[in-house]
Design an enzyme around this catalytic site. Structure first.
Site, PDB file in Angstrom:
ATOM      1  N   ASN A  11       0.954  -0.879  -0.126  1.00  0.00           N
ATOM      2  CA  ASN A  11       0.001   0.111   0.011  1.00  0.00           C
ATOM      3  C   ASN A  11       1.043   1.178   0.022  1.00  0.00           C
ATOM      4  OD1 ASN A  11      -1.865   2.239   0.518  1.00  0.00           O
ATOM      5  ND2 ASN A  11      -2.338   1.488   2.621  1.00  0.00           N
ATOM      6  N   LYS A  13       0.054   4.152  -0.100  1.00  0.00           N
ATOM      7  CA  LYS A  13      -0.721   5.459   0.367  1.00  0.00           C
ATOM      8  C   LYS A  13      -0.546   6.640  -0.651  1.00  0.00           C
ATOM      9  CE  LYS A  13       0.265   3.538   4.869  1.00  0.00           C
ATOM     10  NZ  LYS A  13       0.205   3.588   6.332  1.00  0.00           N
ATOM     11  N   GLU A  97      -6.679   4.408   7.927  1.00  0.00           N
ATOM     12  CA  GLU A  97      -6.476   5.866   7.548  1.00  0.00           C
ATOM     13  C   GLU A  97      -7.792   6.413   6.955  1.00  0.00           C
ATOM     14  OE1 GLU A  97      -2.714   5.501   5.577  1.00  0.00           O
ATOM     15  OE2 GLU A  97      -1.975   4.997   7.569  1.00  0.00           O
ATOM     16  N   GLU A 165      -4.941  -5.059  10.727  1.00  0.00           N
ATOM     17  CA  GLU A 165      -4.125  -4.088  10.796  1.00  0.00           C
ATOM     18  C   GLU A 165      -4.434  -3.271  12.163  1.00  0.00           C
ATOM     19  OE1 GLU A 165      -2.319  -2.992   6.863  1.00  0.00           O
ATOM     20  OE2 GLU A 165      -4.055  -1.682   7.196  1.00  0.00           O
ATOM     21  N   GLY A 171       2.582   2.002  10.594  1.00  0.00           N
ATOM     22  CA  GLY A 171       3.717   3.246  10.458  1.00  0.00           C
ATOM     23  C   GLY A 171       4.214   3.360  11.808  1.00  0.00           C
ATOM     24  N   SER A 211       3.604  -2.333  10.210  1.00  0.00           N
ATOM     25  CA  SER A 211       5.160  -2.505  10.481  1.00  0.00           C
ATOM     26  C   SER A 211       5.737  -3.584   9.949  1.00  0.00           C
ATOM     27  CB  SER A 211       5.500  -1.948  11.777  1.00  0.00           C
ATOM     28  OG  SER A 211       4.881  -0.398  12.408  1.00  0.00           O
TER      29      SER A 211
HETATM   30  C1  PEP Z   1      -0.807  -0.011   6.143  1.00  0.00           C
HETATM   31  O1  PEP Z   1      -0.780   1.197   5.756  1.00  0.00           O
HETATM   32  O2  PEP Z   1      -1.503  -0.515   5.690  1.00  0.00           O
HETATM   33  C2  PEP Z   1       0.501  -0.542   6.745  1.00  0.00           C
HETATM   34  C3  PEP Z   1       0.516  -1.540   7.307  1.00  0.00           C
HETATM   35  O3  PEP Z   1       1.622   0.620   6.956  1.00  0.00           O
HETATM   36  P1  PEP Z   1       3.035   0.196   7.467  1.00  0.00           P
HETATM   37  O4  PEP Z   1       3.661  -1.217   7.113  1.00  0.00           O
HETATM   38  O5  PEP Z   1       3.940   1.286   7.050  1.00  0.00           O
HETATM   39  O6  PEP Z   1       2.835  -0.117   8.968  1.00  0.00           O
END
Ligand code: PEP
Length: 251
Positions: A11, A13, A97, A165, A171, A211
């Site tokens: 992703n 973003k 988000e 998630e 993040g 993460s």
């Molecule tokens: C995400 O935005 O779906 C995500 C898992 O971000 P990150 O891997 O940066 O934590």
């Protein structure tokens, strides 16, 4: 029951300009025939070009959101059919988000998932608890509520992927313990089987997100009912995402 095909989903973003397509080229060169499904969801502005870049390769392209309506007066929004025409095979829905920044409710996520599937996209539906919810031991209750409210009336392994998630892990560099991931993934599997029947419940892939990076991917992929990952930051660089793909291929 056919084994579930593992999925590494990236992703991007609101990151990525045309110059970043070189990362996609590098990823394809590193994995000419990946041993798992690989998906990249760039910003809408790059979707068509990314899909063209991946033409003839197993790497799939996806959107990061869609509108529940097929068309109409919805300035700034994108329909599922538009994503499909741009080259998407999947769309991420209900990302935390989107839920936080745009106030998306479970009912809206469900309406979007119905629209996505009707248009021919697979919906990657995100669920996850906040830190306050985890600390008040409400995690499973929240996940149950999100699944019940966000999933369409029918699911299958081809049409739906569920991404767990935890909001606090996105993040942040923080991850749940492997036991916590196993607890939630086993719970989601059981909820899907209870709500949609064992065949459909067994067929849907469950991704962990939050993460994930090259250094923790292998241990996460060894957890029960983890069929892959939804990766944010570490999907932006081919070298990092490639290492995660390699870990998933080996799992
Ligand atoms: C995400 O935005 O779906 C995500 C898992 O971000 P990150 O891997 O940066 O934590």
């Amino acid at each position: 029951m056919a084994p579930r095909r593992k999925l590494a989903a990236g992703n991007w973003k609101m990151n990525g300009l045309s110059a970043n397509l070189s990362e996609v080229e590098a990823l394809m060169a590193a994995h000419p025939a990946p041993g798992c499904d690989v998906l990249l969801c760039p910003p809408a502005t790059l979707l068509h070009r990314l899909a063209q870049t991946c033409a003839g390769h197993a790497l799939a392209a996806g959107g990061q959101d869609c509108h529940a309506a097929g068309n109409g007066a919805h300035t700034g929004d994108t329909s599922a059919e538009m994503l499909l025409e741009a080259g998407a095979a999947y769309v991420i829905l209900g990302h935390s988000e989107r839920r936080a920044d745009h106030g998306e409710s479970n009912a809206e996520v469900r309406a979007k998932s119905v629209a996505a599937i009707e248009a021919g996209l697979a919906a990657v539906i995100c669920v996850g608890e906040t830190l306050a919810e985890r600390e008040s031991t409400r995690t499973l209750e929240v996940i149950r509520e999100q699944l019940a409210g966000s999933l369409p009336g029918q699911i299958s392994g081809d049409t739906v992927v569920v991404a767990y998630e935890p909001v606090w892990a996105i993040g942040s560099g923080l991850t749940p313990t492997l036991e916590q991931i196993a607890e939630v993934h086993d719970f989601i599997r059981a909820e899907l089987s209870r709500g949609f029947g064992e065949d459909a419940g067994d067929a849907v892939r469950l991704l962990y997100g939050g993460s994930v990076k090259p250094s923790n991917a292998s241990e996460i992929f060894a957890v029960s009912n983890v069929d892959g990952a939804l990766v944010g930051g570490a999907s932006l660089k081919a070298a990092d995402f490639s290492a995660i793909i390699t870990a998933l291929e080996a799992a």
